[in-house]
Design a protein around this motif. Structure first.
Motif, short mmCIF file in Angstrom:
data_model
loop_
_atom_site.label_atom_id
_atom_site.label_comp_id
_atom_site.label_asym_id
_atom_site.label_seq_id
_atom_site.Cartn_x
_atom_site.Cartn_y
_atom_site.Cartn_z
N LYS A 40 0.82 -1.21 0.00
CA LYS A 40 0.00 0.00 0.00
C LYS A 40 0.85 1.26 0.00
CE LYS A 40 -4.07 -1.75 2.44
NZ LYS A 40 -4.91 -1.57 3.63
N THR A 41 1.97 1.24 0.71
CA THR A 41 2.81 2.42 0.87
C THR A 41 4.26 2.04 0.64
OG1 THR A 41 1.32 3.25 2.57
CG2 THR A 41 3.47 4.29 2.44
N GLY A 68 -0.70 0.72 7.43
CA GLY A 68 -1.70 1.54 6.75
C GLY A 68 -3.08 0.94 6.82
N ASN A 69 -3.34 0.19 7.87
CA ASN A 69 -4.63 -0.49 8.00
C ASN A 69 -5.77 0.43 8.42
OD1 ASN A 69 -3.98 -3.31 7.37
ND2 ASN A 69 -2.59 -3.11 9.10
N ASN A 70 -5.45 1.61 8.94
CA ASN A 70 -6.47 2.56 9.37
C ASN A 70 -6.44 3.79 8.47
OD1 ASN A 70 -7.49 1.06 11.65
ND2 ASN A 70 -5.48 1.41 12.57
N HIS A 71 -7.17 4.80 8.85
CA HIS A 71 -7.27 6.02 8.04
C HIS A 71 -5.91 6.65 7.80
CE1 HIS A 71 -8.91 9.66 6.36
NE2 HIS A 71 -8.29 10.37 7.29
N CYS A 72 -5.11 6.79 8.83
CA CYS A 72 -3.77 7.36 8.72
C CYS A 72 -2.75 6.24 8.90
CB CYS A 72 -3.53 8.41 9.80
SG CYS A 72 -4.62 9.83 9.67
N TRP A 73 -1.63 6.32 8.17
CA TRP A 73 -0.63 5.29 8.38
C TRP A 73 0.34 5.69 9.48
CZ3 TRP A 73 4.40 6.59 6.94
CH2 TRP A 73 4.57 7.49 5.91
#
Length: 94
Positions: A40-41, A68-73
């Motif tokens: 993802k990142t 990065g599993n939530n809104h912000c990494w």
């Protein structure tokens, strides 16, 4: 998605080889992104701006894991939560 020890090793080896060959940070990040398109990142930074301890140190760079599993990494030290990496190039003085 968890990052296995083998996958982390693969990323660190690729980054280390490219830096040793004189690669610039942006080219190293692009090569890691191309080799691992499912992450993802994948981003780069200069080590001096990173407040967190690296998950792993390489020759001339630090490797940070990203959750990065939530809104912000967030930077994490838990490979089982990692969805990407930050490759932080160190200055020669570091």
């Amino acid at each position: 998605m968890a990052l296995s020890p083998e996958r982390i090793e693969s990323i660190a080896t690729l980054a280390g080889r490219l830096f040793a060959e004189g690669g610039r940070l942006d080219a190293v990040v692009r090569a890691v992104r191309d080799a691992h398109p499912d992450l993802k990142t994948v981003t780069g930074a200069h080590a001096a701006v990173m407040a967190e301890d690296p998950f792993r140190e390489g020759s001339g760079f630090d490797l940070h894991l990203v959750d990065g599993n939530n809104h912000c990494w967030l930077i994490t030290d838990k490979p089982e939560l990692a969805t990407g990496v930050v490759i932080a190039q160190r200055d020669e003085d570091d």
